[in-house]
Design a protein around this motif. Structure first.
Motif, PDB file in Angstrom:
ATOM      1  N   ILE A 139       0.840  -1.195   0.000  1.00  0.00           N
ATOM      2  CA  ILE A 139       0.000   0.000   0.000  1.00  0.00           C
ATOM      3  C   ILE A 139       0.877   1.249   0.000  1.00  0.00           C
ATOM      4  O   ILE A 139       0.642   2.190  -0.769  1.00  0.00           O
ATOM      5  N   MET A 140       1.895   1.262   0.838  1.00  0.00           N
ATOM      6  CA  MET A 140       2.749   2.443   0.928  1.00  0.00           C
ATOM      7  C   MET A 140       3.532   2.657  -0.362  1.00  0.00           C
ATOM      8  O   MET A 140       3.798   3.797  -0.747  1.00  0.00           O
ATOM      9  N   ARG A 141       3.903   1.596  -1.050  1.00  0.00           N
ATOM     10  CA  ARG A 141       4.588   1.733  -2.333  1.00  0.00           C
ATOM     11  C   ARG A 141       3.681   2.463  -3.323  1.00  0.00           C
ATOM     12  O   ARG A 141       4.124   3.348  -4.074  1.00  0.00           O
ATOM     13  N   ILE A 142       2.399   2.111  -3.321  1.00  0.00           N
ATOM     14  CA  ILE A 142       1.441   2.767  -4.220  1.00  0.00           C
ATOM     15  C   ILE A 142       1.250   4.226  -3.813  1.00  0.00           C
ATOM     16  O   ILE A 142       1.284   5.128  -4.656  1.00  0.00           O
ATOM     17  N   VAL A 143       1.076   4.474  -2.523  1.00  0.00           N
ATOM     18  CA  VAL A 143       0.862   5.836  -2.035  1.00  0.00           C
ATOM     19  C   VAL A 143       2.077   6.702  -2.354  1.00  0.00           C
ATOM     20  O   VAL A 143       1.944   7.818  -2.881  1.00  0.00           O
ATOM     21  N   ARG A 144       3.268   6.204  -2.060  1.00  0.00           N
ATOM     22  CA  ARG A 144       4.493   6.995  -2.295  1.00  0.00           C
ATOM     23  C   ARG A 144       4.699   7.277  -3.779  1.00  0.00           C
ATOM     24  O   ARG A 144       5.276   8.302  -4.134  1.00  0.00           O
ATOM     25  N   SER A 145       4.242   6.385  -4.648  1.00  0.00           N
ATOM     26  CA  SER A 145       4.413   6.613  -6.084  1.00  0.00           C
ATOM     27  C   SER A 145       3.588   7.806  -6.576  1.00  0.00           C
ATOM     28  O   SER A 145       3.888   8.361  -7.620  1.00  0.00           O
ATOM     29  N   LYS A 146       2.588   8.206  -5.784  1.00  0.00           N
ATOM     30  CA  LYS A 146       1.723   9.317  -6.189  1.00  0.00           C
ATOM     31  C   LYS A 146       1.999  10.605  -5.424  1.00  0.00           C
ATOM     32  O   LYS A 146       1.366  11.620  -5.681  1.00  0.00           O
ATOM     33  N   LEU A 147       2.929  10.579  -4.489  1.00  0.00           N
ATOM     34  CA  LEU A 147       3.266  11.761  -3.708  1.00  0.00           C
ATOM     35  C   LEU A 147       4.639  12.286  -4.119  1.00  0.00           C
ATOM     36  O   LEU A 147       5.495  11.522  -4.568  1.00  0.00           O
ATOM     37  N   PRO A 148       4.859  13.593  -3.932  1.00  0.00           N
ATOM     38  CA  PRO A 148       6.209  14.128  -4.193  1.00  0.00           C
ATOM     39  C   PRO A 148       7.227  13.454  -3.269  1.00  0.00           C
ATOM     40  O   PRO A 148       6.894  13.007  -2.168  1.00  0.00           O
ATOM     41  N   GLU A 149       8.478  13.410  -3.705  1.00  0.00           N
ATOM     42  CA  GLU A 149       9.523  12.701  -2.961  1.00  0.00           C
ATOM     43  C   GLU A 149       9.768  13.259  -1.568  1.00  0.00           C
ATOM     44  O   GLU A 149      10.140  12.536  -0.666  1.00  0.00           O
ATOM     45  N   ASN A 150       9.573  14.551  -1.367  1.00  0.00           N
ATOM     46  CA  ASN A 150       9.898  15.158  -0.081  1.00  0.00           C
ATOM     47  C   ASN A 150       8.765  15.045   0.948  1.00  0.00           C
ATOM     48  O   ASN A 150       8.901  15.536   2.054  1.00  0.00           O
ATOM     49  N   VAL A 151       7.670  14.379   0.612  1.00  0.00           N
ATOM     50  CA  VAL A 151       6.537  14.242   1.529  1.00  0.00           C
ATOM     51  C   VAL A 151       6.759  13.029   2.418  1.00  0.00           C
ATOM     52  O   VAL A 151       7.044  11.933   1.938  1.00  0.00           O
ATOM     53  N   MET A 152       6.624  13.258   3.722  1.00  0.00           N
ATOM     54  CA  MET A 152       6.749  12.175   4.691  1.00  0.00           C
ATOM     55  C   MET A 152       5.350  11.696   5.076  1.00  0.00           C
ATOM     56  O   MET A 152       4.396  12.461   5.041  1.00  0.00           O
ATOM     57  N   ILE A 153       5.248  10.433   5.457  1.00  0.00           N
ATOM     58  CA  ILE A 153       3.969   9.859   5.865  1.00  0.00           C
ATOM     59  C   ILE A 153       4.162   9.275   7.253  1.00  0.00           C
ATOM     60  O   ILE A 153       5.010   8.400   7.451  1.00  0.00           O
ATOM     61  N   ASN A 154       3.370   9.758   8.218  1.00  0.00           N
ATOM     62  CA  ASN A 154       3.565   9.264   9.582  1.00  0.00           C
ATOM     63  C   ASN A 154       2.871   7.918   9.777  1.00  0.00           C
ATOM     64  O   ASN A 154       2.114   7.446   8.930  1.00  0.00           O
ATOM     65  N   LYS A 155       3.136   7.305  10.914  1.00  0.00           N
ATOM     66  CA  LYS A 155       2.656   5.958  11.206  1.00  0.00           C
ATOM     67  C   LYS A 155       1.132   5.869  11.190  1.00  0.00           C
ATOM     68  O   LYS A 155       0.561   4.921  10.659  1.00  0.00           O
ATOM     69  N   GLU A 156       0.454   6.867  11.762  1.00  0.00           N
ATOM     70  CA  GLU A 156      -1.008   6.863  11.779  1.00  0.00           C
ATOM     71  C   GLU A 156      -1.587   6.960  10.381  1.00  0.00           C
ATOM     72  O   GLU A 156      -2.589   6.323  10.071  1.00  0.00           O
ATOM     73  N   ALA A 157      -0.948   7.771   9.524  1.00  0.00           N
ATOM     74  CA  ALA A 157      -1.421   7.901   8.144  1.00  0.00           C
ATOM     75  C   ALA A 157      -1.264   6.577   7.399  1.00  0.00           C
ATOM     76  O   ALA A 157      -2.135   6.194   6.619  1.00  0.00           O
ATOM     77  N   LYS A 158      -0.166   5.879   7.657  1.00  0.00           N
ATOM     78  CA  LYS A 158       0.039   4.570   7.032  1.00  0.00           C
ATOM     79  C   LYS A 158      -1.067   3.608   7.451  1.00  0.00           C
ATOM     80  O   LYS A 158      -1.619   2.887   6.614  1.00  0.00           O
ATOM     81  N   ALA A 159      -1.382   3.618   8.736  1.00  0.00           N
ATOM     82  CA  ALA A 159      -2.454   2.743   9.227  1.00  0.00           C
ATOM     83  C   ALA A 159      -3.792   3.147   8.620  1.00  0.00           C
ATOM     84  O   ALA A 159      -4.609   2.285   8.262  1.00  0.00           O
ATOM     85  N   ALA A 160      -4.021   4.451   8.477  1.00  0.00           N
ATOM     86  CA  ALA A 160      -5.276   4.934   7.890  1.00  0.00           C
ATOM     87  C   ALA A 160      -5.383   4.518   6.428  1.00  0.00           C
ATOM     88  O   ALA A 160      -6.461   4.100   5.972  1.00  0.00           O
ATOM     89  N   PHE A 161      -4.290   4.632   5.678  1.00  0.00           N
ATOM     90  CA  PHE A 161      -4.302   4.192   4.281  1.00  0.00           C
ATOM     91  C   PHE A 161      -4.614   2.697   4.195  1.00  0.00           C
ATOM     92  O   PHE A 161      -5.428   2.264   3.374  1.00  0.00           O
ATOM     93  N   ALA A 162      -3.961   1.915   5.033  1.00  0.00           N
ATOM     94  CA  ALA A 162      -4.170   0.464   5.010  1.00  0.00           C
ATOM     95  C   ALA A 162      -5.620   0.112   5.326  1.00  0.00           C
ATOM     96  O   ALA A 162      -6.232  -0.715   4.646  1.00  0.00           O
ATOM     97  N   LYS A 163      -6.188   0.745   6.345  1.00  0.00           N
ATOM     98  CA  LYS A 163      -7.567   0.476   6.729  1.00  0.00           C
ATOM     99  C   LYS A 163      -8.525   0.937   5.629  1.00  0.00           C
ATOM    100  O   LYS A 163      -9.484   0.233   5.287  1.00  0.00           O
ATOM    101  N   ALA A 164      -8.267   2.111   5.050  1.00  0.00           N
ATOM    102  CA  ALA A 164      -9.125   2.628   3.984  1.00  0.00           C
ATOM    103  C   ALA A 164      -9.112   1.700   2.769  1.00  0.00           C
ATOM    104  O   ALA A 164     -10.168   1.422   2.175  1.00  0.00           O
ATOM    105  N   CYS A 165      -7.941   1.196   2.407  1.00  0.00           N
ATOM    106  CA  CYS A 165      -7.841   0.272   1.267  1.00  0.00           C
ATOM    107  C   CYS A 165      -8.607  -1.011   1.544  1.00  0.00           C
ATOM    108  O   CYS A 165      -9.333  -1.511   0.675  1.00  0.00           O
ATOM    109  N   SER A 166      -8.465  -1.530   2.745  1.00  0.00           N
ATOM    110  CA  SER A 166      -9.169  -2.761   3.106  1.00  0.00           C
ATOM    111  C   SER A 166     -10.681  -2.565   3.072  1.00  0.00           C
ATOM    112  O   SER A 166     -11.413  -3.398   2.532  1.00  0.00           O
ATOM    113  N   ILE A 167     -11.143  -1.463   3.634  1.00  0.00           N
ATOM    114  CA  ILE A 167     -12.582  -1.188   3.651  1.00  0.00           C
ATOM    115  C   ILE A 167     -13.103  -0.995   2.236  1.00  0.00           C
ATOM    116  O   ILE A 167     -14.181  -1.494   1.882  1.00  0.00           O
TER     117      ILE A 167
END
Length: 176
Positions: A50-78
């Motif tokens: 999931i994070m590989r897909i998300v990072r491919s669509k964000l600029p390189e200098n954007v950081m993603i915190n742990k909660e956002a990673k969990a939110a992306f994972a949960k959103a994808c699953s739902i």
């Protein structure tokens, strides 16, 4: 038709209204309305993918915190659970027990994800072409193996006949 009713259930449960936009809402945690909002842990998607897909669509200098990673994972699953549920409903409406690719496309249309449909249909067409090529390649390999085995069988039969001929010649020589 059933599609608009399915989409209405989805919107009623998940889509924000102008009055609730930006306001935390209480969501039912059961499927009393036919919609499951929780995803069991064993059905969670791989976070790295999931994070590989998300990072491919964000600029390189954007950081993603742990909660956002969990939110992306949960959103994808739902999202997958919703699409699966609607696609299953479509197959049941058509008196089938197997969900097809067309059922998934219909589910996306019913949930008003029409912008995704051209890309998904193109990917599906590419998958079908690749699958057809794999099938033809497997059939060709099978025919080559069968032909090779047929030649080996023929050669093996010739060897047996030749060996029997040698045995007969040896027996005749021994008798003399």
């Amino acid at each position: 038709k059933g599609g608009s009713a399915r989409a209405a259930v989805f919107r009623a449960n998940m889509a924000p209204t102008p009055q609730t936009a930006g306001v935390k809402r209480d969501r039912p945690m059961d499927d009393s309305q036919g919609v499951t909002l929780t995803v069991p842990e064993e059905m969670a998607l791989p976070g790295a993918s999931i994070m590989r897909i998300v990072r491919s669509k964000l600029p390189e200098n954007v950081m993603i915190n742990k909660e956002a990673k969990a939110a992306f994972a949960k959103a994808c699953s739902i999202f997958i659970v919703y699409i699966s549920t609607i696609a299953s409903d479509v197959s049941k409406e058509n008196r089938r027990s197997t969900v097809t690719a067309q059922d998934v496309i219909t589910a996306l249309h019913d949930l008003e994800f029409d912008d995704f449909l051209p890309d998904i249909e193109a990917c599906l067409a590419a998958y079908r072409e690749a699958d057809k090529a794999r099938t033809l390649e497997a059939q060709a390999k099978k025919m080559v193996r069968a032909k090779a085995e047929g030649e080996v069988m023929a050669v093996g039969a010739d060897d047996e006949a030749a060996a029997e001929g040698v045995d007969d010649a040896e027996a005749a020589a021994a008798e003399s």
